[in-house]
Design a protein around this motif. Structure first.
Motif, PDB file in Angstrom:
ATOM      1  N   GLY A 129      -5.148   0.840 -14.002  1.00 42.02           N
ATOM      2  CA  GLY A 129      -6.033   1.945 -14.313  1.00 42.02           C
ATOM      3  C   GLY A 129      -6.908   1.743 -15.527  1.00 42.02           C
ATOM      4  N   ARG A 130      -6.558   0.783 -16.401  1.00 39.06           N
ATOM      5  CA  ARG A 130      -7.272   0.695 -17.675  1.00 39.06           C
ATOM      6  C   ARG A 130      -7.731  -0.700 -18.069  1.00 39.06           C
ATOM      7  NH1 ARG A 130      -2.853   2.980 -21.423  1.00 39.06           N
ATOM      8  NH2 ARG A 130      -4.346   2.377 -23.043  1.00 39.06           N
ATOM      9  N   ALA A 131      -7.428  -1.714 -17.283  1.00 36.10           N
ATOM     10  CA  ALA A 131      -7.766  -3.092 -17.659  1.00 36.10           C
ATOM     11  C   ALA A 131      -9.274  -3.322 -17.667  1.00 36.10           C
ATOM     12  CB  ALA A 131      -7.098  -4.076 -16.711  1.00 36.10           C
ATOM     13  N   HIS A 132      -9.692  -4.306 -18.448  1.00 39.23           N
ATOM     14  CA  HIS A 132     -11.110  -4.637 -18.575  1.00 39.23           C
ATOM     15  C   HIS A 132     -11.546  -5.719 -17.591  1.00 39.23           C
ATOM     16  CE1 HIS A 132     -11.760  -2.334 -22.333  1.00 39.23           C
ATOM     17  NE2 HIS A 132     -10.468  -2.570 -22.497  1.00 39.23           N
ATOM     18  N   CYS A 133     -10.627  -6.223 -16.793  1.00 37.34           N
ATOM     19  CA  CYS A 133     -10.950  -7.224 -15.782  1.00 37.34           C
ATOM     20  C   CYS A 133     -10.241  -6.811 -14.487  1.00 37.34           C
ATOM     21  CB  CYS A 133     -10.489  -8.611 -16.233  1.00 37.34           C
ATOM     22  SG  CYS A 133      -8.696  -8.817 -16.265  1.00 37.34           S
ATOM     23  N   PRO A 134     -10.527  -7.479 -13.381  1.00 42.25           N
ATOM     24  CA  PRO A 134      -9.802  -7.160 -12.146  1.00 42.25           C
ATOM     25  C   PRO A 134      -8.295  -7.345 -12.311  1.00 42.25           C
ATOM     26  CG  PRO A 134     -11.737  -8.463 -11.640  1.00 42.25           C
ATOM     27  CD  PRO A 134     -11.604  -8.462 -13.139  1.00 42.25           C
ATOM     28  N   VAL A 135      -7.543  -6.498 -11.631  1.00 41.82           N
ATOM     29  CA  VAL A 135      -6.075  -6.538 -11.671  1.00 41.82           C
ATOM     30  C   VAL A 135      -5.557  -6.644 -10.241  1.00 41.82           C
ATOM     31  CG1 VAL A 135      -3.967  -5.253 -12.227  1.00 41.82           C
ATOM     32  CG2 VAL A 135      -5.934  -5.174 -13.779  1.00 41.82           C
ATOM     33  N   VAL A 136      -4.625  -7.550 -10.018  1.00 43.39           N
ATOM     34  CA  VAL A 136      -3.943  -7.638  -8.722  1.00 43.39           C
ATOM     35  C   VAL A 136      -2.500  -7.226  -8.900  1.00 43.39           C
ATOM     36  CG1 VAL A 136      -3.105  -9.168  -6.900  1.00 43.39           C
ATOM     37  CG2 VAL A 136      -5.451  -9.400  -7.731  1.00 43.39           C
ATOM     38  N   VAL A 137      -2.086  -6.235  -8.128  1.00 46.71           N
ATOM     39  CA  VAL A 137      -0.686  -5.826  -8.081  1.00 46.71           C
ATOM     40  C   VAL A 137      -0.092  -6.426  -6.807  1.00 46.71           C
ATOM     41  CG1 VAL A 137       0.924  -3.903  -7.942  1.00 46.71           C
ATOM     42  CG2 VAL A 137      -1.120  -3.705  -9.368  1.00 46.71           C
ATOM     43  N   VAL A 138       0.867  -7.309  -6.978  1.00 44.94           N
ATOM     44  CA  VAL A 138       1.442  -8.027  -5.842  1.00 44.94           C
ATOM     45  C   VAL A 138       2.546  -7.184  -5.220  1.00 44.94           C
ATOM     46  CG1 VAL A 138       2.559 -10.153  -5.077  1.00 44.94           C
ATOM     47  CG2 VAL A 138       0.875 -10.225  -6.926  1.00 44.94           C
ATOM     48  N   ARG A 139       2.293  -6.746  -4.014  1.00 40.78           N
ATOM     49  CA  ARG A 139       3.228  -5.903  -3.281  1.00 40.78           C
ATOM     50  C   ARG A 139       3.031  -6.166  -1.792  1.00 40.78           C
ATOM     51  NH1 ARG A 139       3.580  -0.633  -3.315  1.00 40.78           N
ATOM     52  NH2 ARG A 139       3.977  -0.801  -1.094  1.00 40.78           N
ATOM     53  N   GLY A 140       3.869  -5.563  -0.961  1.00 40.44           N
ATOM     54  CA  GLY A 140       3.673  -5.642   0.481  1.00 40.44           C
ATOM     55  C   GLY A 140       4.663  -6.541   1.184  1.00 40.44           C
ATOM     56  N   GLU A 141       4.361  -6.811   2.441  1.00 42.63           N
ATOM     57  CA  GLU A 141       5.237  -7.610   3.280  1.00 42.63           C
ATOM     58  C   GLU A 141       5.113  -9.099   2.937  1.00 42.63           C
ATOM     59  OE1 GLU A 141       7.337  -6.088   5.272  1.00 42.63           O
ATOM     60  OE2 GLU A 141       6.463  -4.187   4.664  1.00 42.63           O
ATOM     61  N   ALA A 142       6.152  -9.854   3.259  1.00 44.61           N
ATOM     62  CA  ALA A 142       6.192 -11.274   2.893  1.00 44.61           C
ATOM     63  C   ALA A 142       5.024 -12.058   3.485  1.00 44.61           C
ATOM     64  CB  ALA A 142       7.515 -11.889   3.348  1.00 44.61           C
ATOM     65  N   LYS A 143       4.688 -11.814   4.748  1.00 43.64           N
ATOM     66  CA  LYS A 143       3.603 -12.576   5.379  1.00 43.64           C
ATOM     67  C   LYS A 143       2.264 -12.278   4.715  1.00 43.64           C
ATOM     68  CE  LYS A 143       2.559  -9.240   9.106  1.00 43.64           C
ATOM     69  NZ  LYS A 143       1.154  -8.985   8.778  1.00 43.64           N
ATOM     70  N   ASN A 144       2.081 -11.039   4.248  1.00 43.65           N
ATOM     71  CA  ASN A 144       0.835 -10.687   3.579  1.00 43.65           C
ATOM     72  C   ASN A 144       0.752 -11.323   2.199  1.00 43.65           C
ATOM     73  OD1 ASN A 144       1.950  -8.274   5.280  1.00 43.65           O
ATOM     74  ND2 ASN A 144      -0.262  -8.069   5.384  1.00 43.65           N
ATOM     75  N   VAL A 145       1.873 -11.313   1.490  1.00 42.66           N
ATOM     76  CA  VAL A 145       1.908 -11.915   0.154  1.00 42.66           C
ATOM     77  C   VAL A 145       1.692 -13.421   0.244  1.00 42.66           C
ATOM     78  CG1 VAL A 145       3.358 -12.346  -1.873  1.00 42.66           C
ATOM     79  CG2 VAL A 145       3.369 -10.098  -0.794  1.00 42.66           C
ATOM     80  N   ARG A 146       2.217 -14.033   1.303  1.00 44.72           N
ATOM     81  CA  ARG A 146       2.071 -15.485   1.471  1.00 44.72           C
ATOM     82  C   ARG A 146       0.671 -15.873   1.957  1.00 44.72           C
ATOM     83  NH1 ARG A 146       7.510 -15.240   3.759  1.00 44.72           N
ATOM     84  NH2 ARG A 146       6.544 -15.174   5.833  1.00 44.72           N
ATOM     85  N   GLY A 147      -0.128 -14.900   2.373  1.00 45.44           N
ATOM     86  CA  GLY A 147      -1.494 -15.186   2.823  1.00 45.44           C
ATOM     87  C   GLY A 147      -1.593 -15.708   4.233  1.00 45.44           C
ATOM     88  N   GLU A 148      -0.780 -15.162   5.141  1.00 45.84           N
ATOM     89  CA  GLU A 148      -0.752 -15.663   6.512  1.00 45.84           C
ATOM     90  C   GLU A 148      -1.698 -14.919   7.452  1.00 45.84           C
ATOM     91  OE1 GLU A 148       3.310 -15.536   7.731  1.00 45.84           O
ATOM     92  OE2 GLU A 148       3.986 -16.956   6.197  1.00 45.84           O
ATOM     93  N   CYS A 149      -2.384 -13.886   6.961  1.00 42.82           N
ATOM     94  CA  CYS A 149      -3.261 -13.089   7.825  1.00 42.82           C
ATOM     95  C   CYS A 149      -4.701 -13.606   7.839  1.00 42.82           C
ATOM     96  CB  CYS A 149      -3.262 -11.625   7.373  1.00 42.82           C
ATOM     97  SG  CYS A 149      -1.636 -10.833   7.462  1.00 42.82           S
TER      98      CYS A 149
END
Length: 290
Positions: A129-149
């Motif tokens: 909510g307050r960062a000065h640059c892009p922020v990635v919050v890593v969450r979700g299903e394993a296949k999505n986190v691994r970049g399989e889509c």
């Protein structure tokens, strides 16, 4: 000098998943990785050695967390330049300070000490909510986190917020050699039978056409900067926060504009960003329009 990718670690499972994601991202983008562990034990213990033989438990844990993180990076991507650092600060404050000189800040969806059942940790929410640059919050299903889509989904909302989000999504898709699905949600109060075909005279048809034109206009300049990235334009009827969460099930990354507003508690995320961070099936990037 290139700005580093910053990732917060605290030894929790969520932060280790975030670290792995950050390592892969740093390798894709050729960025150095700054691994930040925030601990307040130094502030309370002071710098004067005690006369006892035992060191503070938090000091030992900090050393273990940092050593383990550095070893994890070397094993996963030896070419990535990793710089672990422990800072005597609150975790959110430390990552917000780091965001002033970072290409990207990465956090887990919840950390050590998070309440059971809490959808998103307070640190991740504060940083997003307050960062000065892009922020990635890593969450979700394993296949999505691994970049399989092999797809990056980006919400196209307010023009002031969408430009930076679109460029971020296109840059990510180019680094991943995948496609971007640019999504514009639209609403129509008119109720019609589900099997009725839309015609040019329908209010719904007009809304859909307007959404399609909005997408074309919003994408014109950013897409021109990344002509090699395939882009799919999707105009969908429904609330934006629900539409994007639904599409996140088949995405490696969901990108949203910051949508921040000033409230009685300070800067707060808008409904779309807030919902995505709590319910997305894949990692979420929150991109400030500035």
């Amino acid at each position: 000098m290139e700005l580093p990718l910053v990732v917060g670690v605290d030894g929790s499972d969520g932060s280790l998943t975030a670290l792995d994601w950050a390592v892969d991202e740093a390798a894709r983008r050729g960025l150095p990785l700054r691994i930040v562990h925030a601990s307040l034990w130094e502030r309370y213990e002071g710098t004067v050695p005690s006369f006892g033989s035992e060191r503070p438990a938090d000091e030992i844990m900090t050393e273990r967390v940092m050593a383990s993180a550095e070893q994890r990076v070397r094993k996963r991507a030896p070419a990535v330049q990793a710089h672990p650092v422990a800072v005597p600060e609150d975790a959110a404050a430390a990552l917000l300070r780091e965001s002033h000189e970072a290409a990207l800040v990465v956090t887990g969806s919840s950390g050590r000490g998070a309440l059971k059942g809490l959808l998103l940790g307070s640190v991740s929410l504060a940083v997003a909510g307050r960062a000065h640059c892009p922020v990635v919050v890593v969450r979700g299903e394993a296949k999505n986190v691994r970049g399989e889509c092999h797809k990056v989904v980006v919400g196209v909302g307010d023009p002031a917020e969408s430009a930076a989000a679109l460029r971020f999504a296109l840059r990510e898709a180019r680094a991943r050699t995948c496609e971007v699905e640019a999504v514009r949600a639209w609403r129509c109060a008119e109720q019609r039978p589900a099997d009725r075909t839309r015609t040019a005279g329908d209010t719904a048809y007009a809304h859909e056409e307007r959404a399609a034109r909005f997408l074309a206009g919003a994408l014109a300049e950013p897409q021109g900067e990344y002509p090699d990235v395939p882009v799919r334009r999707t105009a969908v009827e429904g609330p934006a926060h629900k539409v994007l969460v639904g599409l996140s099930a088949d995405a490696d990354l969901l990108v949203v504009g910051s949508g921040r507003r000033q409230g009685h508690l300070g800067l707060q995320l808008g409904r779309v960003s807030h919902t995505a961070l709590h319910h997305s099936a894949c990692p979420v990037a929150v991109v400030p329009h500035a």
